[in-house]
Motif scaffolding. Sequence first.
Motif, PDB file in Angstrom:
ATOM      1  N   GLU A   1     -10.985   9.588  -6.057  1.00  0.00           N
ATOM      2  CA  GLU A   1      -9.519   9.586  -5.885  1.00  0.00           C
ATOM      3  C   GLU A   1      -8.890  10.661  -6.775  1.00  0.00           C
ATOM      4  N   HIS A   2      -7.898  11.335  -6.269  1.00  0.00           N
ATOM      5  CA  HIS A   2      -7.163  12.422  -6.940  1.00  0.00           C
ATOM      6  C   HIS A   2      -8.041  13.663  -7.137  1.00  0.00           C
ATOM      7  N   SER A   3      -9.293  13.611  -6.715  1.00  0.00           N
ATOM      8  CA  SER A   3     -10.230  14.690  -7.015  1.00  0.00           C
ATOM      9  C   SER A   3     -10.638  15.406  -5.732  1.00  0.00           C
TER      10      SER A   3
ATOM     11  N   GLY B   1       0.854  -1.195   0.000  1.00  0.00           N
ATOM     12  CA  GLY B   1       0.000   0.000   0.000  1.00  0.00           C
ATOM     13  C   GLY B   1       0.879   1.230   0.000  1.00  0.00           C
ATOM     14  N   HIS B   2       0.258   2.393  -0.183  1.00  0.00           N
ATOM     15  CA  HIS B   2       1.053   3.632  -0.103  1.00  0.00           C
ATOM     16  C   HIS B   2       0.342   4.653   0.772  1.00  0.00           C
ATOM     17  N   LEU B   3       1.143   5.476   1.445  1.00  0.00           N
ATOM     18  CA  LEU B   3       0.567   6.443   2.388  1.00  0.00           C
ATOM     19  C   LEU B   3       0.820   7.878   1.966  1.00  0.00           C
TER      20      LEU B   3
ATOM     21  N   SER C   1      -9.416   7.115   0.588  1.00  0.00           N
ATOM     22  CA  SER C   1      -9.549   5.953  -0.280  1.00  0.00           C
ATOM     23  C   SER C   1      -8.212   5.594  -0.944  1.00  0.00           C
ATOM     24  N   ASP C   2      -7.441   6.620  -1.259  1.00  0.00           N
ATOM     25  CA  ASP C   2      -6.180   6.450  -1.999  1.00  0.00           C
ATOM     26  C   ASP C   2      -5.023   6.951  -1.154  1.00  0.00           C
ATOM     27  N   ASN C   3      -4.492   6.143  -0.255  1.00  0.00           N
ATOM     28  CA  ASN C   3      -4.695   4.727  -0.086  1.00  0.00           C
ATOM     29  C   ASN C   3      -4.695   4.381   1.407  1.00  0.00           C
TER      30      ASN C   3
ATOM     31  N   LEU D   1       5.874   7.161  -1.952  1.00  0.00           N
ATOM     32  CA  LEU D   1       6.175   7.878  -3.199  1.00  0.00           C
ATOM     33  C   LEU D   1       5.394   7.339  -4.393  1.00  0.00           C
ATOM     34  N   GLU D   2       4.277   6.669  -4.135  1.00  0.00           N
ATOM     35  CA  GLU D   2       3.526   6.076  -5.244  1.00  0.00           C
ATOM     36  C   GLU D   2       2.998   7.132  -6.185  1.00  0.00           C
ATOM     37  N   GLU D   3       2.527   8.245  -5.622  1.00  0.00           N
ATOM     38  CA  GLU D   3       1.892   9.264  -6.467  1.00  0.00           C
ATOM     39  C   GLU D   3       2.896   9.999  -7.352  1.00  0.00           C
ATOM     40  N   VAL D   4       4.178   9.763  -7.124  1.00  0.00           N
ATOM     41  CA  VAL D   4       5.171  10.367  -8.015  1.00  0.00           C
ATOM     42  C   VAL D   4       5.947   9.288  -8.763  1.00  0.00           C
TER      43      VAL D   4
HETATM   44 ZN   LIG Z   1      -3.333   7.874  -6.478  1.00  0.00          ZN
END
Ligand SMILES: [Zn+2]
Length: 492
Positions: free
Chosen positions: A449-451, A103-105, A136-138, A170-173
Motif C-alpha cells: 500500500e502507498h508503494s 471504505g474509501h475509493l 488493496s488500498d482500498n 478523500l481519505e488519503e488527504v
Molecule cells: Zn492509504
Amino acid sequence: SSSSASGLENQIFQYIDLHQNEFIKILKEWVAVESDSVQPRLTQEVTRMMEIAAARLQALGATVELAQLGTSQLPDGQSLLLPPLILAELGKDPQKPTVCFYGHLDVQPAKKEDGWETDPYTLTESDGNLYGRGASDNKGPVLAWINAVETFKALKLDMPVNFKFIIEGLEEVGSPGLEKLIKDKNQLFFSDVDYIVISDNLWLSNRKPALTYGTRGSICFFVEVQGGERDLHSGTFGGIIHEPITDLIALLDSLVDISGRILIPGIYDDVSILTEEEKKLYESVEFDVEGHKNISGVKKFLYDNKEEILMNMWRYPSLSIHGIEGAFHEPGIKTVIPIRVIGKFSIRLVPHMNISIVEHQVKQYLEDIFSKRSSPNKLMVSVPLSAVPWLADINNTLYTAAKGAIKTVFGQDPDMIRDGSTIPIARMFQNITKKSVMMFPIGDADAGEHSQNEKISRSNYFQGTKLFATFFLEIAKLHEQLQEASTMKTTN
Ligand SMILES: [Zn+2]
Ligand SMILES: C[C@H](N)C(=O)N[C@@H](Cc1c[nH]cn1)C(=O)O
Ligand SMILES: [Zn+2]
C-alpha cells in the motif's frame, strides 16, 4: 469449500468461486480510474469514481445519496469542489442488525516511472496477485464487501443484516469535512446503525488472517523557509547568502536521532505507560521479523527483537520525513538556489498524545533550532492535517462474529493486531456515534500500500469476499442471540 461451513455457506462460496472473473473485471474497471486525491488536478477522477460506485450500489437496490462536502482552497487561491461522499442503505428490517461499512475509493499517487513493473492503473494479474493502485488500498476490500452483498442478492437469499455504506474519496488527504458530516448525520443516518466495520489495513503476515483493534493517529507538518522573491544562481550568490534549503535541512535533521528517537522535548510525556500485561501481549503475537524485513526490502530495522518492533509500529510515536516542495528533484543537475522550500513530515500519534500539545511542542522546538542559526530567512510552520489514534474494546459481538467467520473460512484463529497507520474515521465514529467499530482487514502483509506494485492477491480478494459474506451470517446470529437474551432478562 471449508469443512466447518454450513450448506448455506458452501452455496455462497461456490457462487463466489464461479464468479471470480466478473469480480475481477469490476476491480479492473475501478482501478482504471485514477482517483488520486493528493493531486487537485485529478479531483474530477475521484468524483467519477464515486459516481461509478454509487451506480453499483444503486444496481444492488440500495438507496444512495452523494453527499457534498463543500470546497477546498488551492494554493493559488482558487476554490475546488470536493468529491462527494457516498451514503447508502440497503434493507430496513427492524428485526435485523444494521451494519455500516466504511471504505474509501481515493488512492495515493502512482506513476509507472516511480518503479512500477506494470501500469499502475491497469489491473494486471501475475503469480496469483492482482497488481494496481488501489487494489488493496482500498478499492479491493470495498468491492469484496459489495460482492459479498451481491452474492446474497444473486442467490435470492434473505439478507442477514441491514446494510449501510459510507464511502469517501478523500481519505488519503486526511478526510476533510468528514467529522462534520458524521456529526450532521448522527441523528439520522447513523442512529439505527448497530455496528461499524472498516476494512482498510493489512494482516500482519501473508498467511494468517488478522483483526485490528488499534491504529495510530497522525499529525502532518509543513515547515516553510523563505529567503527572497526568486531562485538564485548558485555561482553568483552561493557563499554569500543563508540558503533556505540549508536552513530547512538543518531543521529536518534535528527531528530524530540515529536510533529513531524523536528529539522534540516533551513528545513522549503523554504516551501511555507500558504495563506488564500489555508487554506480554506483544510477546504472544506471532510475527516473522525476517519476513517483514523482506517485505520492506530493507536490510536492517532499527530494532532487532520482535516485541520492540511491534511496539514501535503500534504503541510508540514515530516521525517520518516525506519530502521537500520547491527543491530541485528532477534527474540531472540544476545549479540553482531554491528560494522557498517546504519540508513535509508527520508524526504518528498514539494514546494518549494530544494533537494541540504536539503541535505546540514541534513549533516551539523548530523555532528554537532556527533562532540558533541567526538566519535572516522566514520560517513558517503549519499543520495541514491531523487525526487521533483509535483503540477498540475487542470483547464485543463484532469481534466475536468476525473471529467465527475467520474460523469458518480460514480454519484458524486470527492474529489480534494493532496497526501503525491512520484511518481518521475510526475514532470519529467511536466518539460521535458511540457505536462499536472494528477493523477487518483482508489484505496480506506484502500488499505494498502507498508503494510501487501495490496488489491484492487473487486468493485474498475472494477469500475476503467469502469472509465478509460469512460475517454477515455470523453477526446476524449473534445479534439475535443477544436480543433473545435481553428479552428473557426483561420478561423474567
Ligand atoms: Zn492509504
Ligand atoms: C491505513 C490507510 N489505508 C491509510 O493509508 N491512511 C493514511 C491516512 C493519513 C494519515 N495522515 C495522512 N493521511 C495513512 O495512514 O497515511
Ligand atoms: Zn486506505
